[in-house]
Design an enzyme around this catalytic site. Structure first.
Site, PDB file in Angstrom:
ATOM      1  N   HIS A 102     -17.567   0.389 -44.680  1.00 14.12           N
ATOM      2  CA  HIS A 102     -16.576   1.472 -44.736  1.00 14.12           C
ATOM      3  C   HIS A 102     -17.251   2.828 -44.911  1.00 14.12           C
ATOM      4  O   HIS A 102     -18.347   2.908 -45.472  1.00 14.12           O
ATOM      5  CB  HIS A 102     -15.584   1.231 -45.877  1.00 14.12           C
ATOM      6  CG  HIS A 102     -16.198   1.207 -47.255  1.00 14.12           C
ATOM      7  ND1 HIS A 102     -16.246   2.314 -48.059  1.00 14.12           N
ATOM      8  CD2 HIS A 102     -16.782   0.221 -47.970  1.00 14.12           C
ATOM      9  CE1 HIS A 102     -16.818   2.001 -49.217  1.00 14.12           C
ATOM     10  NE2 HIS A 102     -17.160   0.720 -49.182  1.00 14.12           N
ATOM     11  N   ASP A 131     -22.134   3.491 -52.071  1.00 15.95           N
ATOM     12  CA  ASP A 131     -20.882   2.824 -51.716  1.00 15.95           C
ATOM     13  C   ASP A 131     -20.007   3.738 -50.881  1.00 15.95           C
ATOM     14  O   ASP A 131     -19.192   4.462 -51.420  1.00 15.95           O
ATOM     15  CB  ASP A 131     -20.179   2.403 -53.017  1.00 15.95           C
ATOM     16  CG  ASP A 131     -18.984   1.538 -52.756  1.00 15.95           C
ATOM     17  OD1 ASP A 131     -18.758   1.152 -51.607  1.00 15.95           O
ATOM     18  OD2 ASP A 131     -18.239   1.268 -53.722  1.00 15.95           O
ATOM     19  N   GLU A 165     -11.412   1.138 -47.042  1.00 15.29           N
ATOM     20  CA  GLU A 165     -11.829  -0.016 -47.859  1.00 15.29           C
ATOM     21  C   GLU A 165     -11.515   0.188 -49.335  1.00 15.29           C
ATOM     22  O   GLU A 165     -11.110  -0.740 -50.030  1.00 15.29           O
ATOM     23  CB  GLU A 165     -13.330  -0.253 -47.672  1.00 15.29           C
ATOM     24  CG  GLU A 165     -13.827  -1.589 -48.240  1.00 15.29           C
ATOM     25  CD  GLU A 165     -14.190  -1.557 -49.722  1.00 15.29           C
ATOM     26  OE1 GLU A 165     -14.364  -2.643 -50.292  1.00 15.29           O
ATOM     27  OE2 GLU A 165     -14.287  -0.463 -50.311  1.00 15.29           O
ATOM     28  N   GLU A 166     -11.707   1.414 -49.808  1.00 14.54           N
ATOM     29  CA  GLU A 166     -11.559   1.651 -51.251  1.00 14.54           C
ATOM     30  C   GLU A 166     -10.117   1.504 -51.707  1.00 14.54           C
ATOM     31  O   GLU A 166      -9.843   1.471 -52.905  1.00 14.54           O
ATOM     32  CB  GLU A 166     -12.125   3.029 -51.635  1.00 14.54           C
ATOM     33  CG  GLU A 166     -13.636   3.161 -51.418  1.00 14.54           C
ATOM     34  CD  GLU A 166     -14.485   2.290 -52.362  1.00 14.54           C
ATOM     35  OE1 GLU A 166     -13.909   1.525 -53.158  1.00 14.54           O
ATOM     36  OE2 GLU A 166     -15.724   2.365 -52.257  1.00 14.54           O
ATOM     37  N   GLU A 190     -22.174  -3.341 -47.961  1.00 16.68           N
ATOM     38  CA  GLU A 190     -21.928  -2.778 -49.295  1.00 16.68           C
ATOM     39  C   GLU A 190     -23.293  -2.674 -49.997  1.00 16.68           C
ATOM     40  O   GLU A 190     -24.231  -3.388 -49.652  1.00 16.68           O
ATOM     41  CB  GLU A 190     -21.001  -3.702 -50.096  1.00 16.68           C
ATOM     42  CG  GLU A 190     -19.560  -3.740 -49.604  1.00 16.68           C
ATOM     43  CD  GLU A 190     -18.759  -2.485 -49.919  1.00 16.68           C
ATOM     44  OE1 GLU A 190     -19.238  -1.642 -50.705  1.00 16.68           O
ATOM     45  OE2 GLU A 190     -17.661  -2.348 -49.353  1.00 16.68           O
ATOM     46  N   HIS A 379     -19.046   4.369 -57.898  1.00 14.11           N
ATOM     47  CA  HIS A 379     -17.728   4.910 -58.267  1.00 14.11           C
ATOM     48  C   HIS A 379     -17.824   5.864 -59.465  1.00 14.11           C
ATOM     49  O   HIS A 379     -16.805   6.236 -60.025  1.00 14.11           O
ATOM     50  CB  HIS A 379     -16.695   3.803 -58.576  1.00 14.11           C
ATOM     51  CG  HIS A 379     -16.337   2.983 -57.374  1.00 14.11           C
ATOM     52  ND1 HIS A 379     -15.201   2.194 -57.332  1.00 14.11           N
ATOM     53  CD2 HIS A 379     -16.931   2.827 -56.187  1.00 14.11           C
ATOM     54  CE1 HIS A 379     -15.134   1.572 -56.161  1.00 14.11           C
ATOM     55  NE2 HIS A 379     -16.191   1.957 -55.447  1.00 14.11           N
TER      56      HIS A 379
HETATM   57 ZN   LIG Z   1     -17.682  -0.215 -50.997  1.00 15.01          ZN
END
Ligand SMILES: [Zn+2]
Length: 411
Positions: A102, A131, A165-166, A190, A379
């Site tokens: 993603h 990510d 995706e998130e 990922e 994140h």
């Molecule tokens: Zn991811």
């Protein structure tokens, strides 16, 4: 594969312990270009649903894929917007390989300006650097390496880059399921964690379901007529205590209540209260079990005349342990041995799009997750990747594609 023979010839030591030198050299040449690509990608905000930024990244990725000779299609991703890009490269062989990741992040508009890409003490930082923009960069530059080597023994290489995706890939999952069905192998990019400085790929991911508990009561003045009210917060508390053991340790199913809301003013008996929970599982029959058990349990109420409702929404399915994934992991481990590095095959509690590419009713495609860069603190504002992971990861992907393209590895 002429390149293979040459590389082996140059090394007197066993084939396993030596990198294929031509591949390694081409990979090393891509390290700085990959970091440049990563910087460009990280410095464009592309949080899920932030269309201006997603479009800018999409345009850039389309251009890069086309420059590599791919035919590129854009498929609108409903719910949050943006497009899933599908790039196809035709080769001379007959193996179909899909590379997927993603390009959305969890970060809002302005994050890139606040914390632009930077490298410090061997770590690259920035929103989504691991990510999963690092994964996007690994895909693009492994294709560069293959081009440098003149390698096209694959049948078709399909690159899938999705924008949602998130938030669960609601607008791209059907396409992922459909495209993956025709593949021999699907590699997902990922990032992987560097907790103990060990590199890893992921062979098992848990499925996710979302639990909701809603309680309706009756409002009333907490001072003047509390007996007229039906306290939804009290009922919710009672229910949460009863619903605390919906997991199953033997099956590694968990259900944790993580959000609670209720009440509006201190002097009003609350009319509404709600909670949300996060369920993780491997065994797909656990959905029905948890739903049925929860519905039995909530029938036991504390406060009459309140209404209690339990709901369980399906999220990503699991990528369960399976021999095809295991086979790919072992192949990856052997490739890492060529670099004299160790690679672990791990299970993670989080769900990823790899699960959508996995077809439980068929041995194909073989799916392997976490081929992106090595890093941590994903994140968070401190998200990073290790600059030192660029070369091994690029080498790994390039060699995986080369080996997977070879229908008969003994030849
Ligand atoms: Zn991811």
């Amino acid at each position: 594969m002429l390149a293979v023979g040459l590389a082996y010839g140059m090394f007197a030591v066993t084939a396993q312990a030596a990198p294929q030198q031509d591949v390694y050299d081409a990979v090393e040449e891509q390290q700085q270009p990959l970091l440049d690509t990563l910087a460009t990608l990280v410095n464009i905000d592309s949080g899920t649903g932030f269309i201006a930024g997603l479009s800018e990244v999409e345009a850039l990725l389309t251009e890069r894929l086309e420059a590599l000779g791919a035919e590129v299609e854009a498929h609108p991703a409903e719910t949050y917007g943006g497009n899933t890009l599908v790039g196809r490269l035709q080769g001379s062989g007959d193996r179909n390989i899909m590379l997927m990741i993603h390009y959305d992040t969890v970060f809002g508009e302005g994050a890139a300006e606040e914390r632009p890409f930077r490298i410090e003490d061997g770590r690259a930082y920035g929103p989504g650097v691991g990510d999963a923009k690092g994964g996007v960069a690994v895909i693009l530059h492994s294709l560069e390496v293959l081009q440098t080597l003149g390698f096209d023994d694959y049948g078709q290489l399909t690159v899938v880059l999705n924008p949602d995706e998130e938030k669960g890939s609601l607008g791209s999952r059907d396409l992922i399921q459909q495209l993956s069905a025709d593949q021999d192998a699907v590699l997902v990019f990922e990032p992987t964690f560097s907790e103990d400085a060990a590199d890893a790929v992921t062979v098992v991911t848990k499925g996710i379901n979302y639990a909701f508990l809603e309680v309706s009561g009756r409002a009333s003045h907490a001072g003047g007529a509390p007996e007229e009210g039906r306290n939804a917060v009290m009922e919710l508390s009672h229910q949460l205590l009863q619903l605390g053991d919906l997991g199953d340790p033997d099956k590694e199913t968990t259900l944790n209540w993580t959000i609670v809301e209720g009440g509006t003013k201190r002097n009003i008996i609350p009319e509404q209260a709600r909670a949300e929970g996060d369920m993780r599982y491997f065994d797909s029959s656990e959905y029905e079990r948890v739903l049925n058990e929860a519905n039995d349990i909530i029938a036991n109420q504390l406060i009459e005349d309140t209404e209690v409702e339990f709901r369980l929404d399906k999220g990503r399915p699991p990528l369960p342990p399976n021999p095809e994934t295991q086979g790919l992991a072992e192949q990856a481990q052997q490739i890492y041995q060529e670099l004299d590095r160790e690679l672990q095959a791990v299970e993670i509690g989080g769900g990823t799009d790899a699960a959508y590419a996995y077809h439980a009713d068929s041995a194909t495609p073989a799916v392997l997750e976490s081929l992106g860069l090595v890093g941590g603190r994903f994140h968070s504002d401190e998200e990073f990747v290790l600059v030192d992971s660029v070369v091994p990861r690029l080498y790994l992907t390039t060699r995986m594609i080369m080996e997977l393209s070879d229908a008969d590895p003994e030849s």
